[in-house]
Design an enzyme around this catalytic site. Structure first.
Site, PDB file in Angstrom:
ATOM      1  N   TYR A 100     -36.713 -31.382   6.420  1.00  0.00           N
ATOM      2  CA  TYR A 100     -37.165 -32.667   6.942  1.00  0.00           C
ATOM      3  C   TYR A 100     -38.682 -32.783   6.890  1.00  0.00           C
ATOM      4  O   TYR A 100     -39.221 -33.889   6.751  1.00  0.00           O
ATOM      5  CB  TYR A 100     -36.651 -32.869   8.363  1.00  0.00           C
ATOM      6  CG  TYR A 100     -35.185 -33.247   8.399  1.00  0.00           C
ATOM      7  CD1 TYR A 100     -34.795 -34.582   8.327  1.00  0.00           C
ATOM      8  CD2 TYR A 100     -34.197 -32.275   8.494  1.00  0.00           C
ATOM      9  CE1 TYR A 100     -33.450 -34.936   8.345  1.00  0.00           C
ATOM     10  CE2 TYR A 100     -32.849 -32.622   8.519  1.00  0.00           C
ATOM     11  CZ  TYR A 100     -32.478 -33.946   8.443  1.00  0.00           C
ATOM     12  OH  TYR A 100     -31.152 -34.291   8.456  1.00  0.00           O
ATOM     13  N   GLU A 146     -26.535 -31.865  12.878  1.00  0.00           N
ATOM     14  CA  GLU A 146     -26.163 -30.922  11.817  1.00  0.00           C
ATOM     15  C   GLU A 146     -25.990 -29.516  12.367  1.00  0.00           C
ATOM     16  O   GLU A 146     -25.077 -28.791  11.954  1.00  0.00           O
ATOM     17  CB  GLU A 146     -27.211 -30.979  10.711  1.00  0.00           C
ATOM     18  CG  GLU A 146     -27.126 -32.282   9.917  1.00  0.00           C
ATOM     19  CD  GLU A 146     -28.432 -32.696   9.259  1.00  0.00           C
ATOM     20  OE1 GLU A 146     -29.305 -31.810   9.065  1.00  0.00           O
ATOM     21  OE2 GLU A 146     -28.592 -33.881   8.938  1.00  0.00           O
TER      22      GLU A 146
END
Length: 408
Positions: free
Chosen positions: A98, A140
């Site tokens: 990310y 996740e």
């Protein structure tokens, strides 16, 4: 939750960012792949990249998430991010990636919007990004924990035990472990990712729904060969790169690199609401998995199964679908074929496209849709017209999710 100051900045700048989000995401991917070419080759779907589908999906997700921070709708946010989180988990995405996305996305924002990106604007959109990213990272992690794997460690090697034609253009592969142990159980409706090592050296990943009974020790997926398709603008949609490779090159005894199953188009264990399972084309594969589960558990609830296809000969799993519905105590099936061939309509078979007009829907029906986007959009509108609650309509999209239906 977004801070009050950032919320007002986002409200003021959302129209400008929204208008430019397509340009921003296009530039973002160019920057990302220039810095990390291995991501385009080995992780991202380069077919979707070339058609712009992935860029549209990212733009839509960012814009939708930002909008929902202004007028909070937790259920809507959960729906949008759950689908993304499951797809990320099936690719083995990890938290550190990310930061890489953030670097190139914000470089693209600054380059496209220029002086409009003041420190206050940059800080507000940075807050939006990390709020979305940290929510996905947590989701996740939960998916990885539930699957019993470390973050990102989702890949395994399996062997093809059986290859079987399900129609002229589709084959199913029964997958088994290489050491004889049972493969992990999955939830009906889930999918796994398959990594294909293509002749040009690329490692391309695609998702395929599991269409075997969840209680068995093996997994089964079905792959459809995709022909180039003429589009309305005169161009040709490319053939399915990975599906065609698997169709032509994978046989009994071969090894495949696949992931742990993920996906949120699943049947809840504690729900006994009437079901509508509606599919078109190869979109029936998650429904086959659900039906195997319903049959194995002798589920007594009403189950209406709707399927639309080009023709009976193109209908993959045709006989299996009929046999499963016949084994349900309260199952009924309806089929539509664009080309009936030599058959005549009747006994639950009609010509043309799927039509809910004559279908009886039980009160409280939960609908599960899978197939091409126009099919699902049309069916969802028809279900809403029949007063099926929007929250009871669930769907699975092939490829990037460029459809984000409103609540009602």
């Amino acid at each position: 939750m977004l801070s009050s100051a950032s919320k007002e900045t986002i409200r003021a700048t959302l129209p400008a960012v929204g208008a430019a989000i397509g340009e921003i995401t296009n530039l973002f991917y160019r920057k990302l792949f220039a810095a990390h070419p291995e991501l385009e080759r080995d992780l991202f779907n380069r077919g979707n990249q070339s058609q712009g589908a992935q860029q549209q999906a990212l733009a839509g997700a960012v814009a939708a998430f930002a909008t929902l921070q202004l007028d909070p709708d937790p259920a809507r946010v959960q729906t949008i991010l759950s689908r993304i989180a499951n797809k990320h988990a099936s690719l083995g995405v990890t938290a550190d990636q990310y930061a890489v996305v953030h670097e190139h996305l914000f470089a693209a924002i600054v380059e496209v919007l220029g002086e409009a990106v003041t420190p206050e604007v940059a800080a507000a959109w940075d807050e939006v990004y990390w709020l979305m990213a940290e929510t996905l990272i947590a989701m996740e992690k939960g998916l990885y924990d539930a699957a019993g794997v470390a973050s990102g460690q989702v890949w395994r090697t399996v062997q093809v035990r059986e290859r079987r034609h399900e129609s002229a253009d589709s084959v199913s592969f029964v997958l088994t472990s290489t050491d004889g142990s049972a493969l992990p159980r999955f939830v009906p409706g889930q999918y796994l990712s398959v990594a294909a090592h293509l002749p040009d050296g690329a490692r391309q990943i695609r998702q395929y729904s599991l269409c075997s009974a969840p209680l068995l020790g093996d997994w089964r997926i079905t792959v459809k060969r995709i022909q180039p398709t003429p589009l309305e603008d005169g161009s040709i949609a490319p053939a399915g790169e990975v599906s065609n490779f698997l169709f032509h090159n994978v046989f009994e005894g071969d090894l495949l690199e696949v992931t742990t199953p993920f996906g949120d188009l699943v049947l809840p264990d504690d729900d006994r609401a009437p079901l509508l399972l509606a599919s078109a084309g190869i979109g029936l594969t998650p429904m086959i998995g659900m039906l195997h589960h319903l049959v194995a558990t002798e589920d007594p609830r009403p189950v209406a199964v709707l399927h639309a296809d080009r023709s009976p000969s193109a209908h993959a799993h045709r006989a299996e679908l009929s046999a499963l519905v016949d084994r349900l105590p309260s199952g009924v099936m309806y089929r539509w074929y664009e080309d009936l061939g030599g058959r005549t309509a009747g006994a639950g078979i009609a010509g043309g496209r799927a039509d809910l007009t004559a279908i009886t829907l039980q009160p409280g029906t939960r609908a599960y849709l899978c197939g091409p986007l126009p099919f699902m959009i049309g069916l969802r509108e028809a279900l809403l017209d029949r007063e099926v609650a929007a929250e009871n309509i669930h769907y699975e999209v092939f490829g990037p999710d460029n459809w984000s239906p409103s609540p009602a």
